[in-house]
Design an enzyme around this catalytic site. Sequence first.
Site, PDB file in Angstrom:
ATOM      1  N   GLY A  57       0.845  -1.004  -0.131  1.00  7.38           N
ATOM      2  CA  GLY A  57       0.256  -0.232   0.093  1.00  7.38           C
ATOM      3  C   GLY A  57       0.799   1.205  -0.100  1.00  7.38           C
ATOM      4  N   CYS A  84       5.292  -5.982   1.544  1.00  8.83           N
ATOM      5  CA  CYS A  84       5.657  -4.574   1.406  1.00  8.83           C
ATOM      6  C   CYS A  84       4.929  -3.983   2.612  1.00  8.83           C
ATOM      7  CB  CYS A  84       5.235  -3.964  -0.009  1.00  8.83           C
ATOM      8  SG  CYS A  84       5.835  -2.441  -0.082  1.00  8.83           S
ATOM      9  N   TYR A  85       4.012  -3.137   2.374  1.00  6.97           N
ATOM     10  CA  TYR A  85       3.340  -2.456   3.322  1.00  6.97           C
ATOM     11  C   TYR A  85       2.823  -3.545   4.434  1.00  6.97           C
ATOM     12  CZ  TYR A  85      -0.152   0.346   6.145  1.00  6.97           C
ATOM     13  OH  TYR A  85      -0.885   1.106   7.134  1.00  6.97           O
ATOM     14  N   HIS A 171       8.016  -7.591  -3.828  1.00  8.99           N
ATOM     15  CA  HIS A 171       6.689  -7.998  -4.210  1.00  8.99           C
ATOM     16  C   HIS A 171       6.995  -9.292  -5.077  1.00  8.99           C
ATOM     17  CE1 HIS A 171       4.380  -4.312  -3.376  1.00  8.99           C
ATOM     18  NE2 HIS A 171       5.494  -3.580  -3.542  1.00  8.99           N
ATOM     19  N   GLU A 173       4.660 -11.053  -6.479  1.00 12.00           N
ATOM     20  CA  GLU A 173       3.741 -11.246  -7.251  1.00 12.00           C
ATOM     21  C   GLU A 173       3.879 -10.821  -8.555  1.00 12.00           C
ATOM     22  OE1 GLU A 173       3.556  -9.238  -4.804  1.00 12.00           O
ATOM     23  OE2 GLU A 173       2.519  -7.219  -5.053  1.00 12.00           O
ATOM     24  N   VAL A 228     -12.364 -10.784 -28.182  1.00 10.44           N
ATOM     25  CA  VAL A 228     -12.098 -11.783 -27.067  1.00 10.44           C
ATOM     26  C   VAL A 228     -13.080 -11.695 -25.939  1.00 10.44           C
ATOM     27  CG1 VAL A 228     -10.672 -13.207 -25.839  1.00 10.44           C
ATOM     28  CG2 VAL A 228      -9.940 -12.172 -28.081  1.00 10.44           C
ATOM     29  N   ASP A 229     -12.930 -10.542 -25.537  1.00 12.71           N
ATOM     30  CA  ASP A 229     -13.608 -10.080 -23.964  1.00 12.71           C
ATOM     31  C   ASP A 229     -15.169 -10.317 -24.216  1.00 12.71           C
ATOM     32  OD1 ASP A 229     -11.100  -9.754 -23.408  1.00 12.71           O
ATOM     33  OD2 ASP A 229     -11.070  -7.566 -23.279  1.00 12.71           O
ATOM     34  N   LYS A 367      -6.080 -11.194 -19.477  1.00  7.20           N
ATOM     35  CA  LYS A 367      -6.478 -11.557 -21.014  1.00  7.20           C
ATOM     36  C   LYS A 367      -6.136 -13.205 -21.047  1.00  7.20           C
ATOM     37  CE  LYS A 367      -7.652  -9.822 -24.835  1.00  7.20           C
ATOM     38  NZ  LYS A 367      -8.497  -8.790 -25.017  1.00  7.20           N
TER      39      LYS A 367
END
Length: 509
Positions: A57, A84-85, A171, A173, A228-229, A367
């Site tokens: 954050g 992190c935070y 991070h 991720e 696609v979406d 996606k």
Amino acid sequence: MIKPNQTVVVLDFGGQYKELIARRLRECKVHSQILAGSTPIEKLKEIAPIGIILTGGPHSVYEESSPHTTPELFELGIPVLGICYGMQLMAYTLGGEVKSCKVSEYGTIATTLDEDSPLFEGLDRATVSLMSHTDYVAKMPKGFKALAHTGDCPVAAMENAERKLYAVQFHPEVERTVKGTKLLNNFLYNVCGAKGDYNMDDFIKNEIERIREQVGDHQVVLGLSGGVDSSVCAAILEKAIPNQLTCIFVDTGLMRKNEGDEVEAAFAGKNLNFVRVNAEARFLAKLAGVTEPERKRKIIGEEFVRVFEEESSKFAGSFLAQGTIYPDVVESGLTTGAVIKSHHNVGGLPKETKFIGLVEPLRSLFKDEVRELGRKLGLDPKLVNRQPFPGPGLAVRCIGALTKERLDILRDADAIYREELEKADLHYSQYFAILTDMRTVGVMGDGRTYNYVLGLRAVKTSDFMTAEYAHIPYDVLDRVSSRIVNEVKGVSRVVYDITGKPPATIEWE
Ligand code: XMP
């Protein structure tokens, strides 16, 4: 009875990567739920997650307005990973000390993993991680041990193994942290006891249930572009609420060759009401003589909304569905940054509507996950693997003023180009033709010609933010060029775009 999936709760403290964390957990085959950092402990107990992740954050734990939590969160016996935070919050809440760094760390930083930890299984001791912080844990709470450090951060990771509390300053991720997903996987499987019981079928099952609950017996209207979406969105809605869905497909006349018919064919015979609005004449009339790219985009966006409003007004009291995916949410939420090109299909639908609510089944997906979902739902792979196509369509690939004649030239040339690349088994991220407004002299047979220059573009990219031009083999370029000049009247010269992004953009307008 179907057994519910194991769940990890991601507590959001305002960082920009919460959805990315959720996505990584899906990759690790674990279901997750993102909740506000302020979620009451009682609610967490009710959910009984196998683990809790605290996100990063933008705050400092010492600011009064920054989100805090209670020590109870760490006493539930549920494993916690602070990121992190989230790490600083864990340290601060449990009696450690957080300080402002002398040197803030931003970017990929060499990181040393000093200790063995269940988090680090399969990671290299000397690694690289993405850091983005100005505070750091200066003193760990009692019972914690430092696991890793960087040049400017003495505690880059810490654990209290007995209490199953873990934290990393970097991070895991993001892609730029080497083996970051492995670290998350380790937390899930080595610490939380994950079984890997979640997959795309579970997503479909849960989402279908959620859609049914939200919509009840109301009707749903979806603007279907054939991309696609929106196609995947139509497919999941059709499964969830058969015969309650109307898809409105506005044919702007700015689509590629045969595209309108292909979209119609893909949805014909399904349990939905397919409405095709042939609006080519309207769009071309509005665009007549317009050459400035941003004006084109604006006109198309506005006209699209108008046509859609007219058609959908017959469905007052319905829900509006949109194929918004997570990157759209991020993009449209950005308030800073220069507008390079306005993307009309992001948040471009009517604000004041007669709809009773919004249904967005793909809102949490990235996606590639949308494509996987489309395949699972049985959509034609050709449709699911479609390359991106801009909302304003061929208008931004036909430089200068638009006419049906010029658009048809572009459509024919573009179709040949795509066909030849596909025949050669070249699957670049995006490839298309551009009709310039420049004419040059040529010679055909014994006569002089004076026709348009056609551009060809093909790029390789994973995120479309940056791209490199594709090195198409010369023999393929030869075939494309000679077929276009021979088969498409109006083009006498073909050029290949060898610019990357930046400095150029992918589209020419
Ligand atoms: P640029 O040209 O900005 O394109 O490098 C990046 C990606 O976005 C697509 N693009 C658009 N998509 N509406 C869209 O939905 C638009 O107005 C638009 N302009 C560009 C482009 O095709 C590429 O994939």
